[in-house]
Design a protein around this motif. Structure first.
Motif, short mmCIF file in Angstrom:
data_model
loop_
_atom_site.label_atom_id
_atom_site.label_comp_id
_atom_site.label_asym_id
_atom_site.label_seq_id
_atom_site.Cartn_x
_atom_site.Cartn_y
_atom_site.Cartn_z
N GLY A 83 0.81 -1.20 0.00
CA GLY A 83 0.00 0.00 0.00
C GLY A 83 0.85 1.26 0.00
N ASP A 84 0.34 2.29 0.66
CA ASP A 84 1.06 3.56 0.76
C ASP A 84 2.11 3.44 1.85
OD1 ASP A 84 1.92 6.18 1.09
OD2 ASP A 84 -0.08 7.04 0.87
N PRO B 118 7.23 -6.93 -2.77
CA PRO B 118 7.72 -5.56 -3.05
C PRO B 118 8.81 -5.12 -2.07
CG PRO B 118 5.31 -5.64 -2.96
CD PRO B 118 5.80 -6.97 -2.47
N ASP B 119 9.60 -4.13 -2.51
CA ASP B 119 10.63 -3.55 -1.66
C ASP B 119 10.01 -2.84 -0.46
OD1 ASP B 119 12.56 -4.44 -3.40
OD2 ASP B 119 13.00 -2.48 -4.25
N PHE B 120 10.80 -2.73 0.59
CA PHE B 120 10.37 -2.11 1.85
C PHE B 120 10.86 -0.68 1.95
CE2 PHE B 120 9.74 -6.43 3.12
CZ PHE B 120 8.78 -6.39 4.12
N LEU B 121 10.10 0.13 2.65
CA LEU B 121 10.61 1.37 3.22
C LEU B 121 10.88 1.06 4.68
CD1 LEU B 121 8.34 4.23 1.80
CD2 LEU B 121 10.60 3.46 1.00
N ASN B 122 12.03 1.51 5.17
CA ASN B 122 12.44 1.25 6.55
C ASN B 122 12.89 2.53 7.22
OD1 ASN B 122 13.48 -1.47 4.98
ND2 ASN B 122 12.58 -1.88 6.97
N ALA B 123 12.74 2.56 8.53
CA ALA B 123 13.23 3.67 9.35
C ALA B 123 13.38 3.16 10.78
CB ALA B 123 12.27 4.85 9.30
N VAL B 124 14.04 3.96 11.60
CA VAL B 124 14.20 3.65 13.02
C VAL B 124 13.78 4.87 13.82
CG1 VAL B 124 15.96 3.32 14.81
CG2 VAL B 124 15.98 1.89 12.78
N LEU B 125 13.11 4.60 14.94
CA LEU B 125 12.72 5.65 15.88
C LEU B 125 13.42 5.42 17.21
CD1 LEU B 125 8.82 5.69 15.44
CD2 LEU B 125 10.54 6.95 14.12
N ILE B 126 13.75 6.50 17.87
CA ILE B 126 14.16 6.44 19.27
C ILE B 126 13.07 7.15 20.04
CG2 ILE B 126 15.86 7.14 21.00
CD1 ILE B 126 18.00 6.89 18.82
N GLU C 139 -3.94 -2.21 9.73
CA GLU C 139 -4.60 -3.41 9.19
C GLU C 139 -3.59 -4.46 8.70
OE1 GLU C 139 -7.43 -1.95 6.33
OE2 GLU C 139 -8.68 -1.09 7.91
N ARG C 140 -2.54 -4.62 9.48
CA ARG C 140 -1.55 -5.64 9.14
C ARG C 140 -2.17 -7.02 9.27
NH1 ARG C 140 4.48 -7.02 11.44
NH2 ARG C 140 4.61 -9.01 10.34
N PRO D 159 4.87 -10.00 3.12
CA PRO D 159 4.54 -8.60 2.93
C PRO D 159 3.67 -8.07 4.07
CG PRO D 159 3.44 -9.99 1.29
CD PRO D 159 4.30 -10.88 2.10
N ARG D 160 3.80 -6.77 4.33
CA ARG D 160 3.04 -6.17 5.43
C ARG D 160 2.85 -4.68 5.21
NH1 ARG D 160 8.31 -7.91 8.48
NH2 ARG D 160 8.02 -9.37 6.84
#
Length: 164
Positions: free
Chosen positions: A13-14, A48-56, A79-80, A88-89
C-alpha cells in the motif's frame, strides 16, 4: 524512564503513509526519527521492496511491554495481516532494544534477535546515533561493518521521502 529503539518497515500500500502512522503514534515520546531507506525484501524475496526507518522513543511511564503493546496496536491500526513469516506487510514495528533490558520471553525477545544481521535496522539506527550499541552484542557500527558489503549496499537512502 525507558528509552527504546524501534524499527519500522512497510512494503504494501502507501508505504510512507504507514511509516508516518507509526511516527504519529509515538509522537509524544519521539526523541528522533531516522531518514527513510528503501530495501529489498529479506527472508521471502518475492514481494515488493520495503521502506524502513528507526525511531528512538523515551518515556518515564512505558516499559518494554508497553512499547510492544503500542507497536502491535499501530500494526493493527494499519490493518496488518500476518499470513506468512517475513511476508509482505502494511506496517511492521519491532522493539529492537529498550535500555539494557534482556528478555527471553517468546513474545518479547530483547534485544531483538535479528538486529545484528539486518542492515535495514543498523544503517538507520546509526544515522540517528553513531555511538549506538546493541546490549550484549556491541557497537552497532561494528555489527554493520561485519555484514557482507552486499547487505550494506542493498539499503538505499530515500532523500525524497521524510517521516514528518
Amino acid at each position: 524512564m525507558s528509552r527504546a529503539v524501534l524499527s519500522l518497515g512497510s512494503n504494501l500500500g502507501d508505504r510512507l503513509r504507514y511509516l508516518r502512522l507509526a511516527v504519529g503514534g509515538f509522537a509524544d515520546e519521539l526523541v528522533a526519527a531516522s531518514p527513510v531507506y528503501e530495501t529489498a525484501p529479506w527472508g521471502v524475496t518475492d514481494q515488493p521492496d520495503f521502506l524502513n526507518a528507526v525511531l528512538i522513543v523515551e518515556s518515564r511511564d512505558v516499559d518494554e511491554w508497553g512499547w510492544l503493546r503500542r507497536a502491535k496496536a499501530l500494526e493493527q491500526q494499519a490493518e496488518r495481516v500476518r499470513e506468512q513469516r517475513w511476508g509482505p506487510r502494511t506496517l511492521d514495528v519491532d522493539v529492537v532494544a529498550v535500555d539494557e533490558v534482556r528478555s527471553d520471553h517468546p513474545d518479547l525477545l530483547l534485544p531483538h534477535p535479528g538486529t545484528p544481521t539486518r542492515a535495514t535496522v543498523l544503517i538507520p539506527w546509526l544515522a540517528l546515533d553513531p555511538e549506538a550499541h546493541l546490549p550484549g552484542r556491541g557497537r552497532v557500527s561494528d555489527l554493520l561493518a561485519a555484514l557482507p558489503e552486499s547487505d550494506r549496499n542493498d539499503v538505499h537512502l530515500r532523500e525524497d521521502l521524510t517521516l514528518h
